[in-house]
Design a protein around this motif. Sequence first.
Motif, mmCIF file in Angstrom:
data_model
loop_
_atom_site.group_PDB
_atom_site.id
_atom_site.type_symbol
_atom_site.label_atom_id
_atom_site.label_comp_id
_atom_site.label_asym_id
_atom_site.label_seq_id
_atom_site.Cartn_x
_atom_site.Cartn_y
_atom_site.Cartn_z
ATOM 1 N N SER A 287 0.829 -1.206 0.000
ATOM 2 C CA SER A 287 0.000 0.000 0.000
ATOM 3 C C SER A 287 0.860 1.252 0.000
ATOM 4 N N GLY A 289 0.333 3.850 1.717
ATOM 5 C CA GLY A 289 0.507 4.321 3.083
ATOM 6 C C GLY A 289 1.683 3.667 3.784
ATOM 7 N N TYR A 292 4.957 4.803 2.288
ATOM 8 C CA TYR A 292 5.295 6.170 2.687
ATOM 9 C C TYR A 292 5.871 6.207 4.102
ATOM 10 N N ILE A 319 -2.791 4.145 9.066
ATOM 11 C CA ILE A 319 -2.114 3.967 7.779
ATOM 12 C C ILE A 319 -3.030 4.244 6.589
ATOM 13 N N HIS A 320 -4.321 3.944 6.753
ATOM 14 C CA HIS A 320 -5.251 4.137 5.625
ATOM 15 C C HIS A 320 -5.343 5.605 5.215
ATOM 16 N N LYS A 321 -5.035 6.511 6.151
ATOM 17 C CA LYS A 321 -5.143 7.931 5.831
ATOM 18 C C LYS A 321 -4.028 8.412 4.911
ATOM 19 N N LEU A 322 -3.019 7.582 4.735
ATOM 20 C CA LEU A 322 -1.900 7.945 3.865
ATOM 21 C C LEU A 322 -2.077 7.405 2.453
ATOM 22 N N ASP A 323 -3.121 6.615 2.232
ATOM 23 C CA ASP A 323 -3.363 6.039 0.921
ATOM 24 C C ASP A 323 -3.970 7.092 0.004
ATOM 25 N N LYS A 327 -6.860 9.890 0.580
ATOM 26 C CA LYS A 327 -6.615 11.322 0.486
ATOM 27 C C LYS A 327 -7.575 11.979 -0.506
#
Length: 738
Positions: A287, A289, A292, A319-323, A327
């Motif tokens: 992923s 996220g 990153y 972590i899902h918020k960085l995908d 975003k």
Amino acid sequence: MNSNDKKKSFLETYEIKEQLGEGSGGTVYKAYHKNLRKDVVLKKMNEKAAEVLNKRTETDALKNLRHSYIPQVLDFVELDDGIYTVMDYIPGTTFKKLMDTGRRFSQKEALKYARQLFETLEYIHSRKPKIIHGDIKPDNIMLTPEDNICLIDFNISGIADGEGAVIDGFSYDYSAPEQVEGFKRKREQKTKQSDENFEYEKTEIISAEAENNDDYEKTSLVEEAFLDKDELRYENVNTDHKQDFYIDERADIYSAAASIYHILTGVRPKVKEGRIPPANSIDPKISEGFSYILEHAMEQKPDKRFQSSSDVLKALNEIHKLDNRYKKLIRQQNLLFCVAIFMMSVGVALIFNGINSRKMDNLSTYDRNIELMTEMIRKAQNGDEISSQEFDELYDECVKINNKQLDVYLNKAIFLYTQKNYDAAIEYLEENVLDDPVLSVQTDLETAYYIYGSSLKNCEEPDYESAIESMEKAISKGYTNASCYRELAETYLVIGKLAKAKEILSEAEEKSVSGADMDLMAGEVNLAQNNYSDAKKNYESCIEKALLTGDYDVLLRAYLGLNELIITENKNETSLNEAVSVLNKAMNNLPGDYQLQVVQSQIQNYVDLYQLTQDSVFAEKGIELLEKSISRGWKDYTNYVNLAFLYEQKADYNKAKEILEKLMNEYPDNYVAYKRMAYLEVDVQKNKEVNEREYSFFAYCYETAKTKYKNSKKIGGDLEMDYLDAMYSEAVENGWIE
């Protein structure tokens, strides 16, 4: 207590069972603590490590550590022959050993281990005084039978004072740049002062060339270096560079991220063009996220990294918020919120909130389904039975949510491939990915090219040239999976290009590709060159590693390759018995659905043994194995032919004839059943009185077999047909056939 009393007390308390290992810090033993009645680990420190530990306040700090993912330090025992650290014994295996055997880990597993590791760092970094581990790497992280990590080997860890923790050593590819550079400066300063106390593991000297070599770990030089910190205190160095001799928690963050990167991708984290390549550039299924977070944690400059383990842990938990998909939806959410504020005046804000809510739900559903599909694939690869209908339901739901996201299509292709439905995988990839105007131009198609090429190689009607083209394309795009190199080399061997196969093997070795696949590839290349001794070592090493990783496809190939090697090198009674032993182990170690080829090869071994020895025991074993395999639904043509042959050897002609007649009816175009019936008829007639013999049926079977044999265009010929020609000519000459 005098030294003799200390030694006596030590021997009365600890019973050493075995040596577990030896490294730069000292020698490690497994022992039994008689008072506590449990196994412990004793580490006898080498002279330098003992001097350091004995002089510093870290002793008490380490003894006071209490955490689920750290072994409890029970005691430090000082004897005349050295200092011993006493720790809890933690069952398990280091990640380095697991990866050396070819073990690979899913993103879900790596994410779990990352959270545990940074939770551990959050704990030791929050101690007062703060503890810096200083040597985090896969060799110092264990995986326990409960599938949890355990961070070990705190020997060069330090207490962080106002300046930080003093640098004692480093490990290539895992230590932070400031730790490596600081150690080099420290070494230079130390060299100016004195060479006496400078020590490398195994006393080998690391050259400047080796330090700058990307492939350093392949050299014979050591991977770690250590100095005695008390031999070089910061008071003795130029104050302009005093900070260069210290590291803080950000160095541990780098090393932990580098270790997880290796666990996740299977590739060591090497700096290229000033940075570590993103994890998802190596494996597109990783992923955005996760990639990153690891990239940010491994920034080359400490100030650009996460500044605390708590920050990393928070990022991992969100972590899902960085995908990018998340975003994008967040941006849409913010836009919709603004529009909703305006639209509230006309009473339609709820409509927009409903749209937004559904989109956020869709994201959650998509990611959940992808994770479930990935887990189902992992289980299928481990030999578990998986419901195709359930998988397809998850797939269909994902496509409805987003039909232009590559990961869902790759999961479907991998699932078909794992089920060995190669033709379906080829058709699916052509229709949905490789010919799609959107997906086919994406940059992360390495996995698709590998699955497509491997399927072309393994399908019912292989297209070897296209398979090679596709797998080479996968490798050229950065696909470093060992299976791709192995299958590419195998394909070159199939079409007779041994030199190209050797070239692929060399390329894989240069890129540090390792594991059971590499051993299998080397075994096949060596077997093709008749290097039997090396090939045998390769296959045996492959079997050992594949048993640990549960890679049954590779394990099957290794057992079959070893069987072929044994009987090819020298086919006699001894070698055939050795081959039987190998395949018996294969049948014990492989799941039932992997055993068909093993059983067929074992039956052939029993047939060959009977022909060599005329010992009926081998015929009976072959018949027993054949009947079992047929009862399990393995009604293979060759199995029936072998069964008929063995019944013939036991003079059970009626049984043999019954089986062959069945084959002649069900496979009318195959000459083999007619050939075997001709041989059977000769045996039947030989057991009659001379005046009662009648060879007309033999003539019919021979002539039919001859015609069908010519039509089959069999490559390589058939010696049994040649012998049958001679038998027929003899029968005609003797007047037995008109």
